[in-house]
Design an enzyme around this catalytic site. Sequence first.
Site, PDB file in Angstrom:
ATOM      1  N   LEU A 119       3.958  -3.235  -3.120  1.00 34.29           N
ATOM      2  CA  LEU A 119       3.323  -1.945  -2.878  1.00 34.29           C
ATOM      3  C   LEU A 119       4.429  -0.911  -2.757  1.00 34.29           C
ATOM      4  CD1 LEU A 119       0.566  -2.694  -0.167  1.00 34.29           C
ATOM      5  CD2 LEU A 119       0.276  -2.461  -2.633  1.00 34.29           C
ATOM      6  N   ASP A 120       4.161   0.306  -3.215  1.00 38.19           N
ATOM      7  CA  ASP A 120       5.145   1.376  -3.111  1.00 38.19           C
ATOM      8  C   ASP A 120       5.501   1.643  -1.652  1.00 38.19           C
ATOM      9  OD1 ASP A 120       5.064   1.681  -5.852  1.00 38.19           O
ATOM     10  OD2 ASP A 120       3.653   3.365  -5.794  1.00 38.19           O
ATOM     11  N   TYR A 121       6.679   2.179  -1.441  1.00 36.66           N
ATOM     12  CA  TYR A 121       7.189   2.521  -0.110  1.00 36.66           C
ATOM     13  C   TYR A 121       6.193   3.367   0.678  1.00 36.66           C
ATOM     14  CZ  TYR A 121      10.191   5.053   3.259  1.00 36.66           C
ATOM     15  OH  TYR A 121      10.728   5.621   4.390  1.00 36.66           O
TER      16      TYR A 121
END
Length: 283
Positions: A119-121
């Site tokens: 998952l993106d930051y």
Amino acid sequence: MATKASKSATVLEILKGLYPDSSNSTLKKWIKHKRVYVDSLLILRSDYAVTEGMDIELDRKKSYFKEDIEILYEDPDISVIHKPMKLLSVATDSEKTRTAHDLLKTRYIGKRVYPVHRLDYETSGVMVFALTKEARESLKKQFEERSTTRVYEVIVENEMTETKGKWEHFLREDGNYKMHITKDEENAKKAITFFETIELKKGRSFLRCTLHTGRKNQIRVQAANAGYPVIGDTKYGAKTNPIARLGLHAATLGFAHPRSGKKFSFSYKTPLMFQRLFKNVDQ
């Protein structure tokens, strides 16, 4: 399961009636630990006013690990977590230790922890990690074969004109790690997202997006291309950031257990900041 409030009162008084054997201290702890919802809205104050007929729901007891990582499920093969926003999934060139992957390694001493997706930051939501090589191979295969279920809750700028639909494009990554839509099919990967408009409000839209593919920044690129950039996503053209975070939450993840084959599905409540913009959203 939700219970209808039988009268109008504070949420603490309602809880007293529903759980007469629990002390005031216990009831207040449930509120403090973010377990109480009224009409799907997370309640943080014991004096919150409840109206007769509202839905009261007590969420399961939560198990927090480091950096606000919440353990949703674990067994000898897998660990399912809720990753908070502003935490990397895995290491990058600039950050090696403050990641969900690295932190989980300190929980499972003597075991390998294998990431199988990311998952993106800036994105919060449900993730699964494998704890054996066999589990890793099984989960990787499911992601590759697109047999997993991945549903995101998304807030975008502008009001959607379509109630539901599909975005289908080819994506490529440039030298600055930014994704672009392209017609060059040979040097790109197909990205498919199904979307449903849940609510419109004040120039914004609350969407539920289901991934058919899982390309980097997929929803962010496709939504922006359609004229609806994700709020807070300046990388792809967003002009507003009303909740000081990216409007992207991985709400549901479904897969087959790598050992038993049993179908698992894990969902996480809509973030409180999302609820403040859209009062009627409900998983």
